[in-house]
Design an enzyme around this catalytic site. Sequence first.
Site: not given
Ligand code: A3P
Length: 301
Positions: A56, A60, A113, A143
């Site tokens: 989180k 991604t 991770h 998140s």
């Molecule tokens: P939120 O839940 O706060 O919106 P991971 O990919 O490590 O699981 O993290 C997911 C978090 O990254 C989510 O946060 C997601 O919305 C955010 N995220 C993914 N792509 C993003 C982007 N292009 N810009 C900003 N935040 C992004």
Amino acid sequence: MQTDAGEDGRSKPMEFFNYKGVKFAKHMIFSEENLHFVENEFQVLDDDIYNVTYPKSGTTWMIEILSLICSNGDVAKAKIKTVPNYTRCPWYESTIGMKQIETLTPPRILTSHLPCHIFAKSFFTSNAKIIYTIRNPKDIIVSWYHYGKISLLLQCPEDFEEHLDCFLKGDFLYGSWFDHVWGWIQMKSSKNFFFITYEELQQDLRGSVMRICDFLGKKLDEAAIDSVLENTSFNIMKDNKMANYSYAGKSAVDLSKGSFMRKGISGDWKNQFTVAQSERFDRIYREKMKNFPVKFNWDED
Ligand code: A3P
């Protein structure tokens, strides 16, 4: 990531196991044997790029950024509209990821991770590179809390207070956030290691992308950088099936209950934490992060 969850959601209560002090879920994407293989036998290649994060933290997002940087901003070549992110840049510690890696042609972009102490040993004698993204842990907690509601991989407490307790005790998948960042930051002087924060990506994506390019030795012209910025924006990624997990169907997330690409902002913790929860978190954070070699912008909050 995909799971053994049933068609209509979570199939059975999740079981866990501990690998070298780190908590993993005992479903088909993790096994002790595979983690042992990953740590001791997996062959890192010199031109590998590893996208490493605590969950989180922007994993991604960084997958899309790296896919595009490594393809000079060419969307077709980066396959960001044609191949799901988890197949393009597999989680190498998972059993599924291991199979997906076999289909990749080097140079590979791999995701992980894993904490530093159980990362592939062969990395440390290679020329491969790691990009480590760190995020304000309060936003990670929020998140993750919301992700827990849609994920078929995780079973999170429905009560936020309990969820927060688990985080502070390090009782989360992939272990304690504090251990994760303390472990990886020891690499900060290595020429193969680059770290950046989610907040820096937010505040200055162009500058961040240019710094990542420098680290990777990639020279992108203005148009290529523009393409990276455009295609990694929150709104574009939110609509991209290959990035928003809708392609995974009901094997990883139930998108009828919420969105993987949820808010994509910094500071959302302020909408979730009570004052008391925030103060409790801060006390523990200050104690555990005392003498941490890097200061973050959220340390001032
Ligand atoms: P939120 O839940 O706060 O919106 P991971 O990919 O490590 O699981 O993290 C997911 C978090 O990254 C989510 O946060 C997601 O919305 C955010 N995220 C993914 N792509 C993003 C982007 N292009 N810009 C900003 N935040 C992004």
